[in-house]
Design an enzyme around this catalytic site. Structure first.
Site, PDB file in Angstrom:
ATOM      1  N   HIS A  85       0.528  -1.389  -0.008  1.00 57.19           N
ATOM      2  CA  HIS A  85      -0.262  -0.101  -0.026  1.00 57.19           C
ATOM      3  C   HIS A  85       0.993   1.572  -0.316  1.00 57.19           C
ATOM      4  CE1 HIS A  85      -4.062  -2.058   0.455  1.00 57.19           C
ATOM      5  NE2 HIS A  85      -3.172  -2.962   0.873  1.00 57.19           N
ATOM      6  N   ASP A 143       3.204   9.278  -0.676  1.00 54.72           N
ATOM      7  CA  ASP A 143       2.409   8.414  -0.574  1.00 54.72           C
ATOM      8  C   ASP A 143       2.041   8.220  -1.342  1.00 54.72           C
ATOM      9  OD1 ASP A 143      -0.399   7.868   1.447  1.00 54.72           O
ATOM     10  OD2 ASP A 143      -0.751   9.379   1.185  1.00 54.72           O
TER      11      ASP A 143
HETATM   12  P1  ADQ Z   1      -2.711   5.972   4.587  1.00 57.00           P
HETATM   13  O1  ADQ Z   1      -1.778   6.284   5.122  1.00 57.00           O
HETATM   14  O2  ADQ Z   1      -3.758   5.625   6.379  1.00 57.00           O
HETATM   15  O3  ADQ Z   1      -3.007   4.604   3.392  1.00 57.00           O
HETATM   16  P2  ADQ Z   1      -5.177   6.958   3.055  1.00 57.00           P
HETATM   17  O4  ADQ Z   1      -4.959   6.455   1.165  1.00 57.00           O
HETATM   18  O5  ADQ Z   1      -4.881   8.731   2.786  1.00 57.00           O
HETATM   19  O6  ADQ Z   1      -3.925   6.678   4.108  1.00 57.00           O
HETATM   20  O7  ADQ Z   1      -6.210   6.735   3.255  1.00 57.00           O
HETATM   21  C1  ADQ Z   1      -6.959   7.192   4.691  1.00 57.00           C
HETATM   22  C2  ADQ Z   1      -8.046   6.864   5.259  1.00 57.00           C
HETATM   23  O8  ADQ Z   1      -8.557   7.146   6.513  1.00 57.00           O
HETATM   24  C3  ADQ Z   1      -8.871   7.531   4.173  1.00 57.00           C
HETATM   25  O9  ADQ Z   1     -10.180   6.843   3.349  1.00 57.00           O
HETATM   26  C4  ADQ Z   1      -9.260   8.889   4.843  1.00 57.00           C
HETATM   27  O10 ADQ Z   1     -11.170   9.086   3.949  1.00 57.00           O
HETATM   28  C5  ADQ Z   1      -9.620   8.218   6.126  1.00 57.00           C
HETATM   29  N1  ADQ Z   1      -8.724   9.048   7.629  1.00 57.00           N
HETATM   30  C6  ADQ Z   1      -7.873   9.750   7.899  1.00 57.00           C
HETATM   31  N2  ADQ Z   1      -8.235  10.763   8.381  1.00 57.00           N
HETATM   32  C7  ADQ Z   1      -9.770  10.686   8.863  1.00 57.00           C
HETATM   33  C8  ADQ Z   1      -9.590  11.421  10.129  1.00 57.00           C
HETATM   34  N3  ADQ Z   1      -9.409  12.065  11.391  1.00 57.00           N
HETATM   35  N4  ADQ Z   1     -10.836  10.273  10.817  1.00 57.00           N
HETATM   36  C9  ADQ Z   1     -11.654   8.945   9.887  1.00 57.00           C
HETATM   37  N5  ADQ Z   1     -11.325   9.043   8.602  1.00 57.00           N
HETATM   38  C10 ADQ Z   1      -9.891   9.556   8.580  1.00 57.00           C
HETATM   39  C11 ADQ Z   1      -1.944   3.714   3.201  1.00 57.00           C
HETATM   40  C12 ADQ Z   1      -1.499   4.467   2.160  1.00 57.00           C
HETATM   41  C13 ADQ Z   1      -2.150   4.963   0.986  1.00 57.00           C
HETATM   42  C14 ADQ Z   1      -2.982   4.442   0.515  1.00 57.00           C
HETATM   43  C15 ADQ Z   1      -3.396   3.756   1.418  1.00 57.00           C
HETATM   44  C16 ADQ Z   1      -4.514   2.352   0.423  1.00 57.00           C
HETATM   45  O11 ADQ Z   1      -0.057   4.905   2.854  1.00 57.00           O
HETATM   46  O12 ADQ Z   1      -1.141   6.339   0.238  1.00 57.00           O
HETATM   47  O13 ADQ Z   1      -3.869   5.160  -0.141  1.00 57.00           O
HETATM   48  O14 ADQ Z   1      -2.676   2.893   2.289  1.00 57.00           O
HETATM   49  O15 ADQ Z   1      -3.967   1.624  -0.464  1.00 57.00           O
END
Ligand code: ADQ
Length: 484
Positions: free
Chosen positions: A155, A364
């Site tokens: 990921h 990311d």
């Molecule tokens: P993350 O580093 O967690 O994921 P991201 O892809 O942005 O990053 O996913 C975060 C998820 O958590 C989003 O669905 C978002 O809506 C939710 N989220 C974030 N902050 C939140 C909050 N304060 N309250 C509730 N929900 C929140 C890892 C990798 C990424 C990759 C994903 C999926 O680091 O690059 O996109 O996995 O593969």
């Protein structure tokens, strides 16, 4: 059809109405809910002694979870996974440390988890393993005689070979990854970094025509499978939650001001300090925006027992306080920094309320927030997206204002452009981005990965003998290894 077994570090069932978990959990659970199957991994509990898996059923999904002992947690999770691999894979090897005992713990936990999973396995199960905590998991299953198809999806980014080589057991880790049948990455660049490592060290050869890598005595498929979302479901949720109390109160508190929204886990890879500083630069260079725009940053702390995460939190709170102290007026706070999780649908409604989505990680894998931001918008009056070129999502969101998060001036100019963007341009950019979001939604990610896993597994079992013979020839003709 064969049963799907998903393995990830953390098994996190998401309950309706509760704050959501991270991106991996969302992607995996949405995928599993449709096909049904088993989700195996750590329960999130620290236990005195690791016992047999606890099995619970929730709809079509069976959750099989195990606890970790304090030592396992410290060495495998807090140590090698999050203090070595995570920073290095995000190009922050300055924050990375290596400790042999933590690495031994990482390998031990992978071996123990593999032994526990084995008791569940049926001969025709398909196994799909997720993320950097589990790089050697297939190798451990193979040692136990498991011949099922096993795929792996990373990921987070995969670093270029020079960076990978800063992790002392790099070669062991790459050899272990080659025990999978399919290794998937978020982007072509990540995939290429992995192939470059294998080829430049003379350990194998990639065939572009069929996407097969022959390395370490194995033949595996290596591909890019960018993770998606369900854009139409998100659009619907954003609309439905528009009248929730919290959304209304934010709208009222804005009193006609423009709103820039950022949502992240609190992590140094997300570029939060740089983001605040670029916003500060906007206020400095364009005083016309004073009192007319606010930045809302939602960032709940994660991994707060890892030291570097404590530092980033202090640093960020300091920056928000400093910038607010410098510019705030009695009735205007430039940065609202909220340190908590929110229900996912509520977040989508907050995105819809805002004029700018500000997503600027330093690195990311994909970044689902960027995709969710676009999907949440009202097509008749959409917000604009400012997006880092170092998020995997930048490849897929052609209508974003793409910025280099290390260039504060460029970011502040992009913010100004986004805040002033005419309606027709916002509509056109939004429409441009919805096309790839729909075409590469979450089902496409899951189905393309699993279809490759099924077909490669069949082909590999037939040609295993041939591969071995070819491999011997390849070793003889091996290119000289690159200098480390
Ligand atoms: P993350 O580093 O967690 O994921 P991201 O892809 O942005 O990053 O996913 C975060 C998820 O958590 C989003 O669905 C978002 O809506 C939710 N989220 C974030 N902050 C939140 C909050 N304060 N309250 C509730 N929900 C929140 C890892 C990798 C990424 C990759 C994903 C999926 O680091 O690059 O996109 O996995 O593969």
């Amino acid at each position: 059809m064969s049963r799907l077994i998903v393995v990830s570090n953390r098994v996190a069932p998401i309950q309706e109405g509760k704050p959501s978990a991270g991106g991996l959990a969302i992607g995996v659970l949405d995928a599993l809910k449709e096909t049904g199957g088993v989700w195996f991994g750590w329960s999130g509990e620290i236990v005195g002694e690791a016992g047999a898996p606890v099995v619970e059923k929730g709809g079509k999904v069976t959750y099989a979870t195990v606890g970790l002992t304090r030592r396992d947690y410290d060495q495998y999770y807090r140590g090698f996974s999050n203090a070595t691999l995570w920073p290095t894979f995000h190009y922050r090897n300055d924050l990375s440390r290596f400790d042999r005992e933590e690495y031994a713990g990482y390998m031990r936990v992978n071996a123990n988890l593999a032994t526990k999973l084995k008791t569940f396995l049926k001969p025709d199960d398909i196994i799909w393993v997720h993320d950097y905590h589990m790089l050697p998991f297939a190798q451990e299953l193979r040692k136990l005689g498991v011949a099922n198809p096993i795929g792996f999806f990373l990921h987070i980014p995969f670093p270029v070979p020079e960076m990978m080589r800063t992790v002392p057991p790099h070669e062991e880790l790459i050899a272990a990854m080659c025990q999978y049948d399919v290794v998937g990455f978020q982007t072509d660049a990540d995939k290429q970094s992995f192939i470059d490592y294998v080829e430049r060290t003379g350990r194998g050869h990639f065939n572009d025509d069929d996407g097969m890598l022959q390395a370490f005595g194995r033949m595996l498929k290596v591909g890019a499978y960018p993770i998606g979302i369900y854009p139409d479901a998100i659009a619907k949720a954003a609309e439905q939650f528009a009248n929730r109390k919290q959304v209304k109160s934010l709208r009222d508190s804005m009193r006609g001001r423009k709103l820039i929204m950022s949502v992240d886990r609190l992590d140094y890879s997300k570029g939060l300090v740089e983001r605040f500083q670029a916003f500060e630069r906007l206020l400095l260079n364009a005083p016309g925006w004073h009192g007319r725009v606010s930045l809302v940053q939602i960032a709940p702390p994660t991994r707060s027992d890892v030291q570097t995460y404590q530092r980033i939190r202090q640093n960020l709170e300091g920056e928000a306080g400093r910038i607010n102290g410098r510019f705030a007026q009695l009735d205007w706070t430039p940065i609202q920094y909220l340190n908590r999780k929110y229900e996912r649908n509520l977040l989508m409604a907050l995105f819809r309320l805002s004029q700018v989505g500000y997503v600027t990680p330093l690195r990311d894998g994909m970044n689902l927030v960027a995709k969710e931001y676009v999907a949440s918008q009202d097509p008749a009056d959409p917000g604009a997206l400012v997006l880092s070129q170092f998020a995997g999502a930048a490849d897929q969101l052609p209508g974003a204002l793409v910025v280099n998060p290390f260039d504060l001036s460029q970011m502040s100019e992009a913010l100004e452009r986004a805040l002033s963007m005419p309606l027709a341009e916002r509509q056109a950019r939004h429409a441009d981005m919805m096309v790839p979001l729909r075409e590469n939604n979450l089902s496409v990610w899951r189905d393309s990965f699993l279809s490759d896993l099924r077909s490669v597994a069949t082909a590999t079992s037939v040609t295993e003998k041939t591969v071995k013979t070819v491999r011997q020839g390849a070793t003889e003709a091996k290119r000289p290894a690159a200098k480390a």
